[in-house]
Enzyme design. Structure first.
Site, PDB file in Angstrom:
ATOM      1  N   HIS A 159       9.776   0.235  10.386  1.00  0.00           N
ATOM      2  CA  HIS A 159       8.475  -0.324  11.037  1.00  0.00           C
ATOM      3  C   HIS A 159       8.674  -0.795  12.413  1.00  0.00           C
ATOM      4  O   HIS A 159       7.532  -1.338  12.688  1.00  0.00           O
ATOM      5  CB  HIS A 159       7.976  -1.583  10.013  1.00  0.00           C
ATOM      6  CG  HIS A 159       7.364  -0.997   8.572  1.00  0.00           C
ATOM      7  ND1 HIS A 159       8.154  -0.692   7.705  1.00  0.00           N
ATOM      8  CD2 HIS A 159       6.126  -0.973   8.157  1.00  0.00           C
ATOM      9  CE1 HIS A 159       7.427  -0.304   6.753  1.00  0.00           C
ATOM     10  NE2 HIS A 159       5.993  -0.505   6.956  1.00  0.00           N
ATOM     11  N   GLY A 208       7.584   6.223  10.384  1.00  0.00           N
ATOM     12  CA  GLY A 208       7.514   6.309   8.777  1.00  0.00           C
ATOM     13  C   GLY A 208       6.018   5.745   8.479  1.00  0.00           C
ATOM     14  O   GLY A 208       5.574   6.244   7.482  1.00  0.00           O
ATOM     15  N   HIS A 209       5.496   4.876   9.232  1.00  0.00           N
ATOM     16  CA  HIS A 209       4.248   4.309   8.772  1.00  0.00           C
ATOM     17  C   HIS A 209       3.325   4.662  10.156  1.00  0.00           C
ATOM     18  O   HIS A 209       3.204   3.960  11.120  1.00  0.00           O
ATOM     19  CB  HIS A 209       4.375   2.832   8.777  1.00  0.00           C
ATOM     20  CG  HIS A 209       3.117   2.452   8.076  1.00  0.00           C
ATOM     21  ND1 HIS A 209       1.930   2.416   8.495  1.00  0.00           N
ATOM     22  CD2 HIS A 209       2.887   1.568   6.941  1.00  0.00           C
ATOM     23  CE1 HIS A 209       0.751   1.988   7.600  1.00  0.00           C
ATOM     24  NE2 HIS A 209       1.503   1.142   6.844  1.00  0.00           N
ATOM     25  N   HIS A 288       0.961   7.272   0.618  1.00  0.00           N
ATOM     26  CA  HIS A 288       0.550   5.881   0.975  1.00  0.00           C
ATOM     27  C   HIS A 288      -0.606   5.961   1.580  1.00  0.00           C
ATOM     28  O   HIS A 288      -0.936   6.499   2.703  1.00  0.00           O
ATOM     29  CB  HIS A 288       1.456   5.257   1.557  1.00  0.00           C
ATOM     30  CG  HIS A 288       1.381   3.978   1.899  1.00  0.00           C
ATOM     31  ND1 HIS A 288       0.885   3.399   2.831  1.00  0.00           N
ATOM     32  CD2 HIS A 288       1.829   2.723   1.094  1.00  0.00           C
ATOM     33  CE1 HIS A 288       0.813   1.912   3.027  1.00  0.00           C
ATOM     34  NE2 HIS A 288       1.502   1.559   1.898  1.00  0.00           N
ATOM     35  N   GLU A 340       1.471   2.592  -3.760  1.00  0.00           N
ATOM     36  CA  GLU A 340       0.314   2.151  -2.859  1.00  0.00           C
ATOM     37  C   GLU A 340      -0.382   3.619  -2.396  1.00  0.00           C
ATOM     38  O   GLU A 340      -0.787   3.472  -1.309  1.00  0.00           O
ATOM     39  CB  GLU A 340       0.479   1.287  -1.797  1.00  0.00           C
ATOM     40  CG  GLU A 340       1.462   0.095  -2.076  1.00  0.00           C
ATOM     41  CD  GLU A 340       1.744  -0.977  -1.040  1.00  0.00           C
ATOM     42  OE1 GLU A 340       2.329  -0.411   0.077  1.00  0.00           O
ATOM     43  OE2 GLU A 340       1.672  -1.872  -1.456  1.00  0.00           O
ATOM     44  N   GLU A 356      -6.074  -1.034  -2.138  1.00  0.00           N
ATOM     45  CA  GLU A 356      -5.724  -2.075  -1.044  1.00  0.00           C
ATOM     46  C   GLU A 356      -6.781  -2.278   0.123  1.00  0.00           C
ATOM     47  O   GLU A 356      -7.173  -1.246   0.671  1.00  0.00           O
ATOM     48  CB  GLU A 356      -4.395  -1.569  -0.429  1.00  0.00           C
ATOM     49  CG  GLU A 356      -3.618  -2.545   0.308  1.00  0.00           C
ATOM     50  CD  GLU A 356      -2.357  -2.122   1.112  1.00  0.00           C
ATOM     51  OE1 GLU A 356      -1.843  -1.189   0.603  1.00  0.00           O
ATOM     52  OE2 GLU A 356      -2.036  -2.926   2.148  1.00  0.00           O
ATOM     53  N   CYS A 358      -6.239  -3.177   3.151  1.00  0.00           N
ATOM     54  CA  CYS A 358      -5.838  -2.379   4.279  1.00  0.00           C
ATOM     55  C   CYS A 358      -6.319  -0.957   4.324  1.00  0.00           C
ATOM     56  O   CYS A 358      -6.812  -0.616   5.397  1.00  0.00           O
ATOM     57  CB  CYS A 358      -4.548  -2.506   4.574  1.00  0.00           C
ATOM     58  SG  CYS A 358      -3.945  -3.933   5.025  1.00  0.00           S
ATOM     59  N   CYS A 436      -0.042  -8.026   4.927  1.00  0.00           N
ATOM     60  CA  CYS A 436      -0.663  -7.272   5.655  1.00  0.00           C
ATOM     61  C   CYS A 436      -2.285  -7.346   5.397  1.00  0.00           C
ATOM     62  O   CYS A 436      -2.922  -6.907   6.496  1.00  0.00           O
ATOM     63  CB  CYS A 436      -0.402  -5.779   5.571  1.00  0.00           C
ATOM     64  SG  CYS A 436      -0.600  -5.355   3.479  1.00  0.00           S
ATOM     65  N   CYS A 437      -2.813  -7.475   4.532  1.00  0.00           N
ATOM     66  CA  CYS A 437      -4.147  -7.461   4.368  1.00  0.00           C
ATOM     67  C   CYS A 437      -5.070  -8.459   5.136  1.00  0.00           C
ATOM     68  O   CYS A 437      -6.086  -8.471   5.653  1.00  0.00           O
ATOM     69  CB  CYS A 437      -4.708  -7.403   2.939  1.00  0.00           C
ATOM     70  SG  CYS A 437      -3.893  -5.975   1.956  1.00  0.00           S
TER      71      CYS A 437
HETATM   72  O1  FUB Z   1       4.029  -1.219   5.163  1.00  0.00           O
HETATM   73  C1  FUB Z   1       3.185  -2.078   5.977  1.00  0.00           C
HETATM   74  C2  FUB Z   1       2.114  -2.481   5.163  1.00  0.00           C
HETATM   75  O2  FUB Z   1       2.550  -3.112   4.072  1.00  0.00           O
HETATM   76  C3  FUB Z   1       1.481  -1.235   4.289  1.00  0.00           C
HETATM   77  O3  FUB Z   1       0.231  -0.687   5.342  1.00  0.00           O
HETATM   78  C4  FUB Z   1       0.973  -1.814   3.330  1.00  0.00           C
HETATM   79  O4  FUB Z   1       0.430  -1.153   2.347  1.00  0.00           O
HETATM   80  C5  FUB Z   1       1.985  -2.909   2.858  1.00  0.00           C
HETATM   81  O5  FUB Z   1       2.955  -1.821   2.165  1.00  0.00           O
HETATM   82 ZN    ZN Z   2      -2.609  -4.492   3.195  1.00  0.00          ZN
END
Ligand code: FUB
Ligand code: ZN
Length: 658
Positions: A159, A208-209, A288, A340, A356, A358, A436-437
């Site tokens: 991340h 990765g994200h 995801h 997720e 979720e 987010c 995160c949310c």
């Molecule tokens: O991986 C970062 C954040 O944490 C993701 O966007 C959410 O889904 C949670 O897993």
């Molecule tokens: Zn979130």
């Protein structure tokens, strides 16, 4: 070329109404509370250690006596030296992003509600973040505190690029609001560091994200720095392209080269992070869900920025995959807690939904970038659905508790307890270890004006209805008055300038009246927008369809077969035990009956409720019986989905049999 662009944050000033009340809640409650959480000062909330991680990273780089650390500690009224005792890293590997999203929300908020004290607090946090930046531009507390040699060796889980992305977004938001460029400079240096590593030195890999791609595009627009555009383009272009070895799978190759993991993500799963094929070849929204929509947002943005038709076509296919087959009526996406993630078409379970918060914020981002490519009301319809239902449901009405997961059916005793339903809580927790949310809701609400309005080529776009003043850069000034989503009249007054007003006619409004200066008109409606030529002094009134109606889903969505939901305007309604004798599982609807206005509920801020005729089925005590249960007529009451779960633990259902 962008067909139209989101307005910038300072172009919209909210006036009294639904949105401004939410934005004030963000300013007065959510932002101060979240700051306390970041500093581990919020009572009852889980330890977050976010600020402490920055202090520790700065100390690891420069020593504990570093001026920024001492200044920060004294500004927090801690004894210098105290906080350093806890010198490790704590939290999720992406813990830094909580601070970034907080600063971003503060930026948007300051643009609308200037506040010297809040600005000073943010400045002091930015100072400590800047102090945690490595000399070469690297910025990440996890790797700086734990092991600098491992930087960039676990893109799958690490991340680092995700956190950088969030800080880039924060830097742009803060700069646009305050004109202060300290964080902007930090993030430009960071972007340059990433550029050197992945472009100049040609290290293989991509996030990765996804997140940094969309952020780099924002940074590019804010600074004109070409490397930011190139880097975004690079990450988008290399995703999913087969590499040499490891079955062509970059993440597998990366995993083979290291002997450590953060939490054991499966490097073989190429769907989870949307790397199963080059992005231009992708059609189904998979993996995801937050990763997916952040990626698609960047793809749509880049497609518009660079006139990339192939990329835009991929975005259109991915959009249809979500909006036509993989989205809940509430605008929730990602129907399983396993990863997720998205699953397959029409798999939309209500009680085990993940959805979720987010992901719905991300869906709004994707919609806004699709609108920039082509202003089609279908994108704004989804943006509105996601905002007024899942995003707002993600936060308690008092701004103090948050949902991560947004089910459409909750049964206390099963939800949050059964192994299959552990993630579907019946009450909003205060904070999460993985937080995160909550800050995502804060930044999305705070920036609502930028989603609501857009501009291009002498045209003022009104995608969503938001009371306030909008200052379009081509000279048109607009005042919007409305009680939407609870009121259905939207009045626009052109206070200065002229041009074309493009007003969205939502998909749910079957009967819409439009008038200009009191005279009804029937303008051309193109792709969901009424285009009206206007000049100073004109008053344009939109009267939207205020009927509450039953909604049915495609029978392919198995769980909803034989059921109906209730929607009025943008708001999806639900049935809670609190209004329906405790038990909503035994209720069914008479969908032939009229839906009427219900009583207001003071605990829900006086929102409008709905009354529907229905039945209660009275079953036998045993688990099964040959006796047909009795159905007793009953008046049922529905409340807006975004208000559910604000009156203690109780049952809730969006879809009822009919
Ligand atoms: O991986 C970062 C954040 O944490 C993701 O966007 C959410 O889904 C949670 O897993
Ligand atoms: Zn979130």
């Amino acid at each position: 070329m962008k067909a139209q662009r989101q307005i910038t944050i300072k172009q919209y000033k909210p006036s009294e109404g639904f949105i401004s009340r939410y934005q004030k809640l963000i300013k007065d409650v959510v932002i101060p509370y979240q700051y306390d959480v970041l500093c581990d000062k919020a009572e009852g909330a889980e330890k977050s250690h976010v600020v402490q991680n920055f202090i520790n990273a700065a100390a690891a780089l420069h020593g504990e006596d570093h001026a920024a650390i001492q200044k920060y500690l004294s500004s927090r009224e801690q004894k210098p030296g105290d906080a350093i005792t806890d010198s490790g890293f704590y939290g999720m590997v992406f813990q830094d992003s909580d601070a970034a999203k907080w600063i971003e929300a503060v930026g948007y908020t300051l643009a609308v509600f200037p506040d010297k004290k809040l600005e000073e607090t943010a400045d002091s946090l930015i100072d400590i973040i800047a102090a945690a930046q490595d000399e070469d531009g690297y910025l990440n507390t996890y790797f700086t505190i734990k092991d600098r040699d491992k930087r960039w060796t676990n893109l799958l889980e690490g991340h680092e690029l995700y956190c950088s992305g969030h800080f880039m977004e924060a830097a742009v938001a803060y700069y646009n609001a305050t004109g202060k460029d300290k964080l902007l400079k930090v993030m430009l240096k960071n972007a340059e560091h990433i550029y050197r590593h992945f472009v100049t030195e040609k290290y293989e890999g991509y996030p990765g994200h996804p997140e940094v791609e969309l952020a780099l595009l924002k940074l590019y627009r804010a600074t004109g720095e070409k490397h930011c555009l190139e880097l975004a383009e690079h990450f988008i272009n290399v995703r999913g392209v087969p590499v040499e070895g490891a079955d062509g799978n970059f993440y597998k190759k990366e995993a083979e080269q290291r002997d450590w993991t953060v939490w054991g993500n499966n490097a073989d799963d190429r769907y989870y992070q949307q790397s199963f094929a080059p992005v231009r070849e992708q059609s189904d929204a998979v993996g995801h869900s937050v990763r997916a929509v952040y990626l698609y947002t960047a793809m749509a943005d880049l497609a518009a920025e660079t006139d990339d038709a192939e990329l835009l076509n991929a975005c259109k296919r991915l959009w249809e995959s979500i909006a036509d087959r993989r989205m809940y009526i509430t605008g929730g996406i990602g129907s399983t807690g396993i990863g997720e993630a998205f699953t397959v078409d029409y798999d939309l379970p209500n009680d085990t939904a993940y959805a979720e918060t987010c992901a719905s914020c991300g869906l709004m981002f994707f919609a806004s970038r699709m609108l920039e490519n082509y202003p089609d009301g279908k994108y704004a319809d989804v943006m509105e659905r996601a905002f007024y239902n899942t995003v707002l449901a993600g936060m308690q009405l008092d701004g103090k508790r948050f949902f991560y997961v947004n089910p459409l059916e909750v049964i206390p005793g099963i939800s949050g307890i059964a192994a299959t339903h552990w993630h579907d809580k019946s009450q909003r927790p205060e904070w999460f270890a993985c937080a995160c949310c909550p800050p995502n809701v804060a930044r999305t609400v705070a920036a609502f004006g930028t989603y609501a309005y857009g501009e291009g080529d002498g045209t003022a776009y009104c995608h969503l209805y938001a009371a306030g003043e909008v200052d379009f850069s081509f000279g048109l000034k607009l005042l919007c008055e409305t009680d939407f989503p609870h009121g259905f009249t939207v009045r626009y007054t052109v206070s200065e300038g002229g041009g074309v007003l493009a007003v969205r006619i939502p998909d749910w409004s079957e009967r819409t009246e439009i008038s200009v200066n009191g005279e009804k008109i029937s303008p051309e409606i193109k792709s969901g927008y009424a285009y009206i030529g206007v000049e100073a002094g004109d008053v344009i009134e939109l009267i939207l369809d205020d009927r509450a109606r039953f909604v049915y889903s495609n029978t392919k969505a198995a769980e909803n077969t034989g059921c109906a939901a209730v929607q009025r305007g943008a708001l999806v309604y639900c049935f809670e035990g609190a209004d329906n004798g405790g038990d909503v599982l035994s209720l069914s609807l008479d969908d032939g009956a009229e839906i009427t206005a219900g009583e207001t509920v003071p605990e829900l801020g006086g929102v409008e409720t709905l009354k529907v005729k229905g039945y209660r089925t009275v079953s036998e005590d045993g688990l099964y019986s040959f006796k047909k249960p009795e159905r007793i007529p009953e008046a049922l009451m529905a409340v807006p989905y975004y208000t559910w779960g604000n009156r203690g633990e109780n049952q809730m259902r969006v879809w009822l049999p009919c």
